[in-house]
Design a protein around this motif. Structure first.
Motif, PDB file in Angstrom:
ATOM      1  N   SER A  80      51.530 -53.034  50.705  1.00 19.99           N
ATOM      2  CA  SER A  80      52.864 -53.494  51.076  1.00 19.99           C
ATOM      3  C   SER A  80      52.881 -54.984  51.409  1.00 19.99           C
ATOM      4  O   SER A  80      53.715 -55.733  50.902  1.00 19.99           O
ATOM      5  CB  SER A  80      53.373 -52.685  52.271  1.00 19.99           C
TER       6      SER A  80
ATOM      7  N   THR B 201      60.724 -53.983  45.261  1.00 17.02           N
ATOM      8  CA  THR B 201      59.366 -53.638  44.824  1.00 17.02           C
ATOM      9  C   THR B 201      59.281 -53.629  43.305  1.00 17.02           C
ATOM     10  O   THR B 201      58.327 -54.146  42.712  1.00 17.02           O
ATOM     11  CB  THR B 201      58.949 -52.266  45.382  1.00 17.02           C
ATOM     12  N   GLU B 202      60.294 -53.051  42.664  1.00 15.74           N
ATOM     13  CA  GLU B 202      60.318 -52.997  41.200  1.00 15.74           C
ATOM     14  C   GLU B 202      60.373 -54.406  40.604  1.00 15.74           C
ATOM     15  O   GLU B 202      59.697 -54.702  39.605  1.00 15.74           O
ATOM     16  CB  GLU B 202      61.523 -52.179  40.741  1.00 15.74           C
TER      17      GLU B 202
ATOM     18  N   ASN C 135      64.625 -51.794  49.264  1.00 16.01           N
ATOM     19  CA  ASN C 135      63.165 -51.788  49.232  1.00 16.01           C
ATOM     20  C   ASN C 135      62.643 -51.408  47.847  1.00 16.01           C
ATOM     21  O   ASN C 135      61.736 -52.061  47.308  1.00 16.01           O
ATOM     22  CB  ASN C 135      62.633 -50.810  50.281  1.00 16.01           C
ATOM     23  N   GLU C 136      63.228 -50.361  47.258  1.00 13.25           N
ATOM     24  CA  GLU C 136      62.767 -49.909  45.938  1.00 13.25           C
ATOM     25  C   GLU C 136      63.055 -50.939  44.850  1.00 13.25           C
ATOM     26  O   GLU C 136      62.206 -51.205  43.993  1.00 13.25           O
ATOM     27  CB  GLU C 136      63.425 -48.573  45.593  1.00 13.25           C
ATOM     28  N   MET C 137      64.248 -51.524  44.888  1.00  8.24           N
ATOM     29  CA  MET C 137      64.615 -52.501  43.856  1.00  8.24           C
ATOM     30  C   MET C 137      63.780 -53.767  43.960  1.00  8.24           C
ATOM     31  O   MET C 137      63.363 -54.336  42.949  1.00  8.24           O
ATOM     32  CB  MET C 137      66.103 -52.838  43.963  1.00  8.24           C
TER      33      MET C 137
ATOM     34  N   VAL D  14      66.809 -48.172  51.691  1.00 14.12           N
ATOM     35  CA  VAL D  14      65.874 -47.599  50.718  1.00 14.12           C
ATOM     36  C   VAL D  14      66.054 -48.248  49.348  1.00 14.12           C
ATOM     37  O   VAL D  14      65.081 -48.600  48.676  1.00 14.12           O
ATOM     38  CB  VAL D  14      66.083 -46.070  50.617  1.00 14.12           C
ATOM     39  N   VAL D  15      67.313 -48.414  48.953  1.00 14.20           N
ATOM     40  CA  VAL D  15      67.610 -49.024  47.650  1.00 14.20           C
ATOM     41  C   VAL D  15      67.068 -50.442  47.580  1.00 14.20           C
ATOM     42  O   VAL D  15      66.442 -50.840  46.590  1.00 14.20           O
ATOM     43  CB  VAL D  15      69.129 -49.019  47.387  1.00 14.20           C
TER      44      VAL D  15
END
Length: 471
Positions: free
Chosen positions: A373, A423-424, A419-421, A416-417
Protein backbone atom coordinates in the motif's frame (compact mmCIF):
# COMPACT_ATOMS: atom_id res chain seq x y z
CA UNK A 1 7.36 24.43 27.44
CA UNK A 2 10.61 23.04 26.13
CA UNK A 3 10.46 20.11 23.69
CA UNK A 4 13.37 18.15 22.22
CA UNK A 5 12.76 15.72 19.37
CA UNK A 6 14.55 12.44 18.69
CA UNK A 7 14.10 10.05 15.78
CA UNK A 8 13.36 6.50 16.96
CA UNK A 9 12.97 3.14 15.16
CA UNK A 10 9.59 1.99 13.77
CA UNK A 11 8.69 5.49 12.56
CA UNK A 12 8.50 6.99 16.00
CA UNK A 13 9.48 10.43 17.21
CA UNK A 14 10.82 10.60 20.74
CA UNK A 15 9.90 13.69 22.74
CA UNK A 16 11.66 15.02 25.80
CA UNK A 17 9.18 17.41 27.38
CA UNK A 18 9.99 19.89 30.13
CA UNK A 19 6.99 21.29 31.99
CA UNK A 20 7.53 24.69 33.62
CA UNK A 21 7.56 25.06 37.42
CA UNK A 22 4.46 27.26 37.22
CA UNK A 23 2.48 24.52 35.46
CA UNK A 24 3.57 21.76 37.85
CA UNK A 25 2.47 23.91 40.80
CA UNK A 26 -0.81 25.08 39.25
CA UNK A 27 -1.84 21.56 38.23
CA UNK A 28 -1.03 20.19 41.68
CA UNK A 29 -3.09 22.89 43.39
CA UNK A 30 -5.98 22.42 40.97
CA UNK A 31 -6.04 18.67 41.68
CA UNK A 32 -6.26 19.36 45.42
CA UNK A 33 -9.14 21.79 44.88
CA UNK A 34 -11.01 19.31 42.68
CA UNK A 35 -10.55 16.47 45.16
CA UNK A 36 -11.71 18.65 48.04
CA UNK A 37 -14.99 19.20 46.18
CA UNK A 38 -15.63 15.53 45.45
CA UNK A 39 -14.06 13.39 48.21
CA UNK A 40 -16.19 12.28 51.15
CA UNK A 41 -14.33 12.51 54.48
CA UNK A 42 -16.34 11.82 57.66
CA UNK A 43 -16.94 14.95 59.74
CA UNK A 44 -16.51 17.38 56.86
CA UNK A 45 -18.78 18.72 54.16
CA UNK A 46 -17.64 18.47 50.53
CA UNK A 47 -15.50 21.45 49.65
CA UNK A 48 -14.83 22.24 53.31
CA UNK A 49 -12.11 19.68 54.03
CA UNK A 50 -8.94 21.39 55.35
CA UNK A 51 -5.97 20.94 53.05
CA UNK A 52 -3.85 19.14 55.65
CA UNK A 53 -6.64 16.66 56.46
CA UNK A 54 -7.14 15.97 52.75
CA UNK A 55 -3.45 15.28 52.27
CA UNK A 56 -3.39 12.94 55.26
CA UNK A 57 -6.49 11.03 54.18
CA UNK A 58 -5.64 10.63 50.48
CA UNK A 59 -1.87 10.47 50.71
CA UNK A 60 0.55 12.66 48.85
CA UNK A 61 1.40 9.87 46.36
CA UNK A 62 -2.19 9.63 45.12
CA UNK A 63 -2.48 13.39 44.65
CA UNK A 64 0.86 13.56 42.86
CA UNK A 65 -0.13 10.64 40.62
CA UNK A 66 -3.39 12.38 39.66
CA UNK A 67 -1.55 15.62 38.92
CA UNK A 68 1.10 13.76 36.93
CA UNK A 69 -1.46 12.05 34.73
CA UNK A 70 -2.90 15.42 33.81
CA UNK A 71 0.52 17.03 33.29
CA UNK A 72 1.70 14.18 31.07
CA UNK A 73 -1.45 14.06 28.94
CA UNK A 74 -1.62 17.83 28.46
CA UNK A 75 2.14 18.05 27.99
CA UNK A 76 2.18 15.50 25.16
CA UNK A 77 -0.80 17.07 23.40
CA UNK A 78 0.75 20.55 23.54
CA UNK A 79 4.17 19.22 22.47
CA UNK A 80 2.71 17.50 19.40
CA UNK A 81 0.83 20.67 18.48
CA UNK A 82 3.80 22.96 19.20
CA UNK A 83 6.17 20.86 17.06
CA UNK A 84 3.59 20.39 14.26
CA UNK A 85 3.95 16.60 14.43
CA UNK A 86 1.42 14.58 12.41
CA UNK A 87 1.04 11.84 14.97
CA UNK A 88 -0.94 8.65 14.38
CA UNK A 89 -2.30 6.45 17.14
CA UNK A 90 -1.92 7.06 20.84
CA UNK A 91 1.34 8.49 22.27
CA UNK A 92 3.32 6.30 24.67
CA UNK A 93 5.05 7.37 27.87
CA UNK A 94 8.67 6.23 27.84
CA UNK A 95 9.62 7.42 31.33
CA UNK A 96 8.82 5.24 34.34
CA UNK A 97 5.65 6.54 35.98
CA UNK A 98 6.84 5.37 39.40
CA UNK A 99 10.12 7.29 38.97
CA UNK A 100 8.18 10.39 37.95
CA UNK A 101 6.03 10.19 41.11
CA UNK A 102 9.14 9.89 43.27
CA UNK A 103 10.88 12.83 41.56
CA UNK A 104 7.88 15.09 41.02
CA UNK A 105 7.92 18.23 43.16
CA UNK A 106 5.25 20.88 42.56
CA UNK A 107 6.85 24.19 41.76
CA UNK A 108 9.89 22.61 40.10
CA UNK A 109 10.40 21.65 36.42
CA UNK A 110 9.09 18.23 35.35
CA UNK A 111 10.95 16.38 32.59
CA UNK A 112 9.63 13.20 31.00
CA UNK A 113 9.96 11.37 27.70
CA UNK A 114 7.29 10.05 25.35
CA UNK A 115 7.02 8.65 21.84
CA UNK A 116 4.51 9.14 19.06
CA UNK A 117 4.06 7.16 15.85
CA UNK A 118 4.19 9.10 12.60
CA UNK A 119 3.68 8.19 8.97
CA UNK A 120 6.72 6.27 7.76
CA UNK A 121 9.27 7.54 5.28
CA UNK A 122 9.16 5.39 2.16
CA UNK A 123 12.32 4.82 0.15
CA UNK A 124 11.86 3.19 -3.26
CA UNK A 125 15.15 2.41 -4.93
CA UNK A 126 13.44 1.69 -8.27
CA UNK A 127 9.88 1.80 -9.56
CA UNK A 128 10.33 2.23 -13.33
CA UNK A 129 11.88 -0.28 -15.68
CA UNK A 130 10.81 -3.15 -13.44
CA UNK A 131 10.88 -6.64 -14.92
CA UNK A 132 8.53 -9.44 -13.90
CA UNK A 133 6.84 -12.60 -15.16
CA UNK A 134 3.13 -13.33 -15.03
CA UNK A 135 0.98 -16.24 -16.12
CA UNK A 136 -1.22 -15.61 -19.13
CA UNK A 137 -4.75 -16.97 -18.81
CA UNK A 138 -6.13 -18.01 -22.19
CA UNK A 139 -9.79 -18.52 -22.94
CA UNK A 140 -10.61 -22.14 -23.77
CA UNK A 141 -13.43 -22.20 -26.31
CA UNK A 142 -14.42 -25.65 -25.00
CA UNK A 143 -15.64 -23.93 -21.85
CA UNK A 144 -18.69 -22.63 -23.70
CA UNK A 145 -19.63 -26.19 -24.70
CA UNK A 146 -19.13 -27.37 -21.11
CA UNK A 147 -21.39 -24.62 -19.74
CA UNK A 148 -24.10 -25.34 -22.26
CA UNK A 149 -23.89 -29.05 -21.54
CA UNK A 150 -24.19 -28.37 -17.82
CA UNK A 151 -27.35 -26.36 -18.49
CA UNK A 152 -28.72 -29.22 -20.57
CA UNK A 153 -28.06 -31.65 -17.71
CA UNK A 154 -29.90 -29.39 -15.27
CA UNK A 155 -32.89 -29.13 -17.63
CA UNK A 156 -33.00 -32.88 -18.29
CA UNK A 157 -36.24 -34.80 -17.90
CA UNK A 158 -36.02 -38.09 -15.96
CA UNK A 159 -37.59 -41.04 -17.79
CA UNK A 160 -38.15 -44.40 -16.04
CA UNK A 161 -35.91 -47.19 -17.36
CA UNK A 162 -37.24 -50.67 -18.09
CA UNK A 163 -35.59 -53.80 -19.33
CA UNK A 164 -31.96 -53.01 -18.60
CA UNK A 165 -29.47 -52.70 -15.73
CA UNK A 166 -27.91 -49.60 -14.21
CA UNK A 167 -25.21 -47.82 -16.20
CA UNK A 168 -23.16 -44.64 -15.94
CA UNK A 169 -25.29 -41.55 -16.50
CA UNK A 170 -28.47 -42.98 -14.99
CA UNK A 171 -30.24 -41.57 -11.96
CA UNK A 172 -30.99 -44.19 -9.30
CA UNK A 173 -33.38 -44.15 -6.33
CA UNK A 174 -31.93 -46.34 -3.59
CA UNK A 175 -32.12 -47.37 0.03
CA UNK A 176 -28.70 -47.87 1.57
CA UNK A 177 -27.00 -48.55 4.88
CA UNK A 178 -23.26 -48.31 5.44
CA UNK A 179 -20.90 -49.82 8.01
CA UNK A 180 -17.16 -49.60 8.59
CA UNK A 181 -15.48 -52.66 7.09
CA UNK A 182 -13.99 -54.96 9.73
CA UNK A 183 -10.25 -55.33 10.01
CA UNK A 184 -8.84 -58.76 9.22
CA UNK A 185 -7.95 -59.40 12.87
CA UNK A 186 -11.34 -58.21 14.20
CA UNK A 187 -13.69 -60.48 16.15
CA UNK A 188 -15.92 -62.16 13.54
CA UNK A 189 -18.79 -62.21 16.05
CA UNK A 190 -18.63 -58.45 16.69
CA UNK A 191 -21.31 -56.24 15.16
CA UNK A 192 -19.98 -53.94 12.42
CA UNK A 193 -19.78 -50.25 13.30
CA UNK A 194 -22.49 -48.18 11.54
CA UNK A 195 -21.34 -45.13 9.61
CA UNK A 196 -22.71 -41.92 11.19
CA UNK A 197 -25.27 -40.55 8.74
CA UNK A 198 -24.56 -43.48 6.42
CA UNK A 199 -28.16 -44.58 5.99
CA UNK A 200 -30.98 -43.26 3.79
CA UNK A 201 -34.23 -44.24 2.11
CA UNK A 202 -35.43 -43.17 -1.33
CA UNK A 203 -32.10 -41.48 -1.89
CA UNK A 204 -31.60 -40.16 -5.43
CA UNK A 205 -28.06 -40.39 -6.76
CA UNK A 206 -26.62 -39.65 -10.18
CA UNK A 207 -24.53 -42.58 -11.31
CA UNK A 208 -21.36 -40.61 -11.93
CA UNK A 209 -18.10 -41.58 -10.23
CA UNK A 210 -17.59 -38.16 -8.68
CA UNK A 211 -21.06 -38.01 -7.10
CA UNK A 212 -20.31 -40.31 -4.15
CA UNK A 213 -17.36 -41.85 -2.34
CA UNK A 214 -15.11 -44.08 -4.50
CA UNK A 215 -16.56 -47.54 -5.10
CA UNK A 216 -20.20 -46.75 -4.35
CA UNK A 217 -21.30 -45.91 -7.90
CA UNK A 218 -19.05 -48.41 -9.68
CA UNK A 219 -20.35 -51.13 -7.37
CA UNK A 220 -23.90 -50.43 -8.55
CA UNK A 221 -23.16 -51.02 -12.22
CA UNK A 222 -25.28 -53.86 -13.59
CA UNK A 223 -27.88 -53.76 -10.80
CA UNK A 224 -31.54 -54.13 -11.71
CA UNK A 225 -34.51 -52.49 -9.97
CA UNK A 226 -35.52 -54.54 -6.92
CA UNK A 227 -32.01 -55.97 -6.49
CA UNK A 228 -30.00 -55.65 -3.24
CA UNK A 229 -26.23 -55.78 -3.28
CA UNK A 230 -23.31 -55.30 -0.87
CA UNK A 231 -20.79 -52.82 -2.29
CA UNK A 232 -17.28 -52.11 -1.02
CA UNK A 233 -16.17 -48.49 -0.98
CA UNK A 234 -13.53 -46.36 0.68
CA UNK A 235 -13.69 -42.86 2.11
CA UNK A 236 -11.12 -40.54 0.56
CA UNK A 237 -8.31 -39.04 2.62
CA UNK A 238 -8.67 -36.20 3.43
CA UNK A 239 -12.42 -36.26 4.04
CA UNK A 240 -14.87 -33.77 5.59
CA UNK A 241 -15.44 -36.12 8.53
CA UNK A 242 -11.87 -36.74 9.66
CA UNK A 243 -12.89 -39.83 11.65
CA UNK A 244 -13.94 -41.54 8.40
CA UNK A 245 -11.01 -40.37 6.25
CA UNK A 246 -9.33 -43.27 4.47
CA UNK A 247 -11.53 -45.96 6.07
CA UNK A 248 -13.00 -48.86 4.05
CA UNK A 249 -16.77 -49.29 4.14
CA UNK A 250 -19.46 -51.75 3.07
CA UNK A 251 -22.81 -50.46 1.83
CA UNK A 252 -25.94 -52.56 1.52
CA UNK A 253 -27.79 -51.02 -1.42
CA UNK A 254 -31.30 -51.73 -2.68
CA UNK A 255 -32.05 -50.29 -6.11
CA UNK A 256 -35.70 -49.20 -6.10
CA UNK A 257 -35.98 -47.16 -9.30
CA UNK A 258 -33.82 -46.48 -12.31
CA UNK A 259 -34.20 -43.44 -14.54
CA UNK A 260 -32.32 -41.97 -17.46
CA UNK A 261 -31.95 -38.36 -18.50
CA UNK A 262 -33.68 -37.06 -21.60
CA UNK A 263 -31.73 -33.96 -22.60
CA UNK A 264 -33.24 -31.01 -24.49
CA UNK A 265 -32.01 -30.27 -27.99
CA UNK A 266 -29.22 -27.70 -28.17
CA UNK A 267 -31.10 -25.22 -30.37
CA UNK A 268 -32.66 -21.76 -30.38
CA UNK A 269 -35.53 -22.92 -28.15
CA UNK A 270 -32.98 -24.05 -25.58
CA UNK A 271 -31.21 -20.67 -25.77
CA UNK A 272 -34.48 -18.83 -25.16
CA UNK A 273 -35.23 -21.10 -22.19
CA UNK A 274 -31.95 -20.51 -20.38
CA UNK A 275 -31.17 -16.91 -21.39
CA UNK A 276 -32.46 -13.66 -22.85
CA UNK A 277 -31.06 -14.48 -26.28
CA UNK A 278 -33.24 -15.52 -29.22
CA UNK A 279 -30.71 -17.80 -30.88
CA UNK A 280 -28.15 -20.35 -29.80
CA UNK A 281 -25.55 -18.54 -31.89
CA UNK A 282 -26.12 -15.30 -29.97
CA UNK A 283 -25.90 -17.13 -26.64
CA UNK A 284 -22.65 -18.80 -27.68
CA UNK A 285 -21.19 -15.46 -28.81
CA UNK A 286 -22.15 -13.82 -25.51
CA UNK A 287 -20.61 -16.64 -23.44
CA UNK A 288 -17.48 -16.60 -25.56
CA UNK A 289 -17.12 -12.84 -25.13
CA UNK A 290 -17.69 -13.09 -21.35
CA UNK A 291 -15.10 -15.81 -20.83
CA UNK A 292 -12.62 -14.07 -23.11
CA UNK A 293 -13.02 -10.91 -21.01
CA UNK A 294 -12.68 -12.96 -17.83
CA UNK A 295 -9.41 -14.48 -19.09
CA UNK A 296 -8.07 -11.04 -20.02
CA UNK A 297 -9.00 -9.66 -16.59
CA UNK A 298 -7.26 -12.55 -14.84
CA UNK A 299 -4.17 -12.05 -16.98
CA UNK A 300 -4.14 -8.34 -16.12
CA UNK A 301 -4.57 -9.16 -12.43
CA UNK A 302 -1.63 -11.57 -12.66
CA UNK A 303 0.50 -8.87 -14.29
CA UNK A 304 -0.43 -6.37 -11.58
CA UNK A 305 0.30 -8.86 -8.81
CA UNK A 306 3.68 -9.77 -10.32
CA UNK A 307 4.57 -6.10 -10.70
CA UNK A 308 3.61 -5.13 -7.15
CA UNK A 309 5.55 -8.12 -5.81
CA UNK A 310 8.60 -6.90 -7.74
CA UNK A 311 8.05 -3.30 -6.62
CA UNK A 312 7.99 -4.27 -2.93
CA UNK A 313 11.46 -5.81 -3.32
CA UNK A 314 12.79 -2.28 -3.92
CA UNK A 315 10.97 -0.68 -0.97
CA UNK A 316 12.46 0.21 2.38
CA UNK A 317 10.00 1.36 5.03
CA UNK A 318 10.03 1.27 8.83
CA UNK A 319 6.39 0.67 9.66
CA UNK A 320 5.03 2.06 12.94
CA UNK A 321 3.24 -0.25 15.37
CA UNK A 322 0.05 1.78 15.08
CA UNK A 323 -0.28 1.13 11.34
CA UNK A 324 0.44 -2.58 11.78
CA UNK A 325 -2.14 -2.91 14.56
CA UNK A 326 -4.74 -1.03 12.52
CA UNK A 327 -4.11 -3.28 9.50
CA UNK A 328 -4.46 -6.39 11.67
CA UNK A 329 -7.73 -4.97 13.03
CA UNK A 330 -8.97 -4.48 9.47
CA UNK A 331 -8.00 -8.01 8.43
CA UNK A 332 -9.68 -9.64 11.42
CA UNK A 333 -12.80 -7.52 10.93
CA UNK A 334 -13.01 -8.55 7.27
CA UNK A 335 -12.59 -12.20 8.26
CA UNK A 336 -15.29 -11.90 10.93
CA UNK A 337 -17.73 -10.35 8.45
CA UNK A 338 -17.15 -13.14 5.92
CA UNK A 339 -17.61 -15.86 8.55
CA UNK A 340 -20.75 -14.16 9.81
CA UNK A 341 -22.16 -14.02 6.28
CA UNK A 342 -21.57 -17.78 6.07
CA UNK A 343 -23.79 -18.24 9.11
CA UNK A 344 -21.02 -18.97 11.63
CA UNK A 345 -21.10 -17.67 15.20
CA UNK A 346 -18.16 -15.25 15.24
CA UNK A 347 -18.30 -14.89 19.03
CA UNK A 348 -17.42 -18.56 19.43
CA UNK A 349 -14.56 -18.32 16.96
CA UNK A 350 -13.08 -15.00 18.15
CA UNK A 351 -12.72 -15.68 21.87
CA UNK A 352 -10.50 -13.73 24.25
CA UNK A 353 -8.02 -16.62 24.25
CA UNK A 354 -7.81 -17.02 20.48
CA UNK A 355 -7.73 -13.34 19.40
CA UNK A 356 -4.09 -12.74 20.52
CA UNK A 357 -3.05 -15.83 18.52
CA UNK A 358 -4.98 -14.63 15.47
CA UNK A 359 -3.35 -11.23 15.73
CA UNK A 360 0.13 -12.74 15.87
CA UNK A 361 -0.57 -15.05 12.93
CA UNK A 362 -1.88 -12.10 10.90
CA UNK A 363 1.13 -9.88 11.58
CA UNK A 364 3.36 -10.90 8.65
CA UNK A 365 0.50 -10.61 6.16
CA UNK A 366 -0.46 -7.21 7.59
CA UNK A 367 3.11 -5.96 7.15
CA UNK A 368 3.21 -7.23 3.57
CA UNK A 369 -0.12 -5.56 2.77
CA UNK A 370 1.08 -2.28 4.25
CA UNK A 371 4.33 -2.39 2.27
CA UNK A 372 2.36 -2.81 -0.94
CA UNK A 373 0.00 0.00 0.00
CA UNK A 374 2.66 2.55 0.99
CA UNK A 375 4.73 1.66 -2.09
CA UNK A 376 1.80 2.45 -4.41
CA UNK A 377 1.05 5.63 -2.48
CA UNK A 378 4.66 6.75 -2.84
CA UNK A 379 4.60 6.14 -6.61
CA UNK A 380 1.37 8.14 -6.79
CA UNK A 381 2.97 10.97 -4.83
CA UNK A 382 6.16 11.08 -6.88
CA UNK A 383 4.38 10.94 -10.23
CA UNK A 384 1.41 13.14 -9.22
CA UNK A 385 -1.09 10.42 -10.11
CA UNK A 386 -4.54 11.46 -8.93
CA UNK A 387 -8.26 11.37 -9.68
CA UNK A 388 -10.57 14.23 -10.52
CA UNK A 389 -13.79 14.64 -8.48
CA UNK A 390 -15.72 14.13 -11.74
CA UNK A 391 -14.15 10.70 -12.27
CA UNK A 392 -15.08 9.59 -8.76
CA UNK A 393 -18.62 10.94 -8.92
CA UNK A 394 -19.28 9.32 -12.29
CA UNK A 395 -18.35 5.89 -10.93
CA UNK A 396 -20.29 6.43 -7.68
CA UNK A 397 -23.40 7.46 -9.64
CA UNK A 398 -23.06 4.41 -11.87
CA UNK A 399 -22.92 2.06 -8.87
CA UNK A 400 -25.80 3.78 -7.08
CA UNK A 401 -27.97 3.31 -10.16
CA UNK A 402 -26.84 -0.30 -10.47
CA UNK A 403 -27.78 -1.06 -6.85
CA UNK A 404 -30.75 1.30 -6.54
CA UNK A 405 -32.80 -1.23 -4.54
CA UNK A 406 -30.14 -1.64 -1.82
CA UNK A 407 -29.27 0.56 1.14
CA UNK A 408 -25.80 1.94 0.54
CA UNK A 409 -23.64 4.24 2.63
CA UNK A 410 -22.64 6.80 -0.01
CA UNK A 411 -19.67 8.14 1.95
CA UNK A 412 -18.33 4.63 2.44
CA UNK A 413 -18.96 3.81 -1.23
CA UNK A 414 -17.19 6.97 -2.35
CA UNK A 415 -14.15 6.11 -0.22
CA UNK A 416 -13.96 2.57 -1.61
CA UNK A 417 -14.42 3.77 -5.18
CA UNK A 418 -11.72 6.41 -4.83
CA UNK A 419 -9.26 3.89 -3.40
CA UNK A 420 -9.94 1.27 -6.08
CA UNK A 421 -9.83 3.73 -8.98
CA UNK A 422 -6.62 5.36 -7.77
CA UNK A 423 -4.96 1.96 -7.28
CA UNK A 424 -5.99 0.96 -10.80
CA UNK A 425 -4.59 4.20 -12.20
CA UNK A 426 -1.27 3.72 -10.40
CA UNK A 427 -1.05 0.11 -11.62
CA UNK A 428 -1.72 1.20 -15.21
CA UNK A 429 1.10 3.74 -14.91
CA UNK A 430 3.48 1.09 -13.56
CA UNK A 431 2.55 -1.32 -16.36
CA UNK A 432 3.31 1.37 -18.94
CA UNK A 433 6.75 1.97 -17.44
CA UNK A 434 7.76 -1.65 -16.77
CA UNK A 435 8.09 -4.96 -18.59
CA UNK A 436 5.96 -7.97 -17.68
CA UNK A 437 6.69 -11.15 -19.60
CA UNK A 438 3.66 -13.37 -20.07
CA UNK A 439 4.30 -17.09 -19.57
CA UNK A 440 1.97 -20.11 -19.93
CA UNK A 441 -0.58 -20.70 -17.18
CA UNK A 442 0.77 -22.91 -14.40
CA UNK A 443 4.43 -22.51 -15.33
CA UNK A 444 5.31 -20.14 -12.49
CA UNK A 445 3.54 -22.20 -9.84
CA UNK A 446 5.35 -25.29 -11.14
CA UNK A 447 8.67 -23.44 -10.85
CA UNK A 448 7.88 -22.50 -7.24
CA UNK A 449 7.02 -26.10 -6.36
CA UNK A 450 10.23 -27.33 -7.97
CA UNK A 451 12.25 -24.75 -6.05
CA UNK A 452 10.67 -25.76 -2.75
CA UNK A 453 11.33 -29.47 -3.29
CA UNK A 454 14.97 -28.98 -4.35
CA UNK A 455 15.92 -26.29 -1.81
CA UNK A 456 18.79 -27.68 0.32
CA UNK A 457 18.56 -27.77 4.09
CA UNK A 458 21.07 -25.61 5.91
CA UNK A 459 22.94 -26.47 9.07
CA UNK A 460 21.88 -23.13 10.52
CA UNK A 461 18.29 -24.28 10.85
CA UNK A 462 17.15 -24.94 14.40
CA UNK A 463 13.96 -26.40 15.83
CA UNK A 464 12.94 -22.87 16.80
CA UNK A 465 13.38 -21.53 13.28
CA UNK A 466 11.39 -24.34 11.64
CA UNK A 467 8.32 -24.41 13.85
CA UNK A 468 5.02 -24.75 12.02
CA UNK A 469 3.14 -21.55 11.39
CA UNK A 470 -0.56 -21.27 12.09
CA UNK A 471 -3.21 -21.06 9.46
Amino acid sequence: MKVTQEKLPASQIGLEIEITPESTQQTYEQVIRNLAKTVNIPGFRKGKVPRQILLQQLGNARIKATALEELIQNGIEKAVEQESIEAIGQPRLRSSFDDLINNYEPGKPLVFTAAVDVKPEVNIAQYTGLEAKAEEIKHDSNRVDEVLEKERQQMATLIPVEGRAAQIGDVAVVDFRGVIAKAEDADPEAEPEPIPGGEASDFQVELEEDKFIPGFVSGMMGMNPGETREVSAQFPDPYVNEELAGKPAIFTITLKELKEKELPELDDDFAQEVSDFDTLEALRASLDERYQKEAEDKTKANKQEALVTELVKHVEVDLPATMIDQEIDTMLTQTAIKLSQQGLDVRKLFTEDIIPQLRERSRDEAIERLKRSVALQEVSKRESISLTPAEIEARVTELLEQYADEEIDEDRLRSVVENEMLTEKIMDWLLEHSTVELVPEGSLSNEEEATETTEPETEAETPESTTESGV
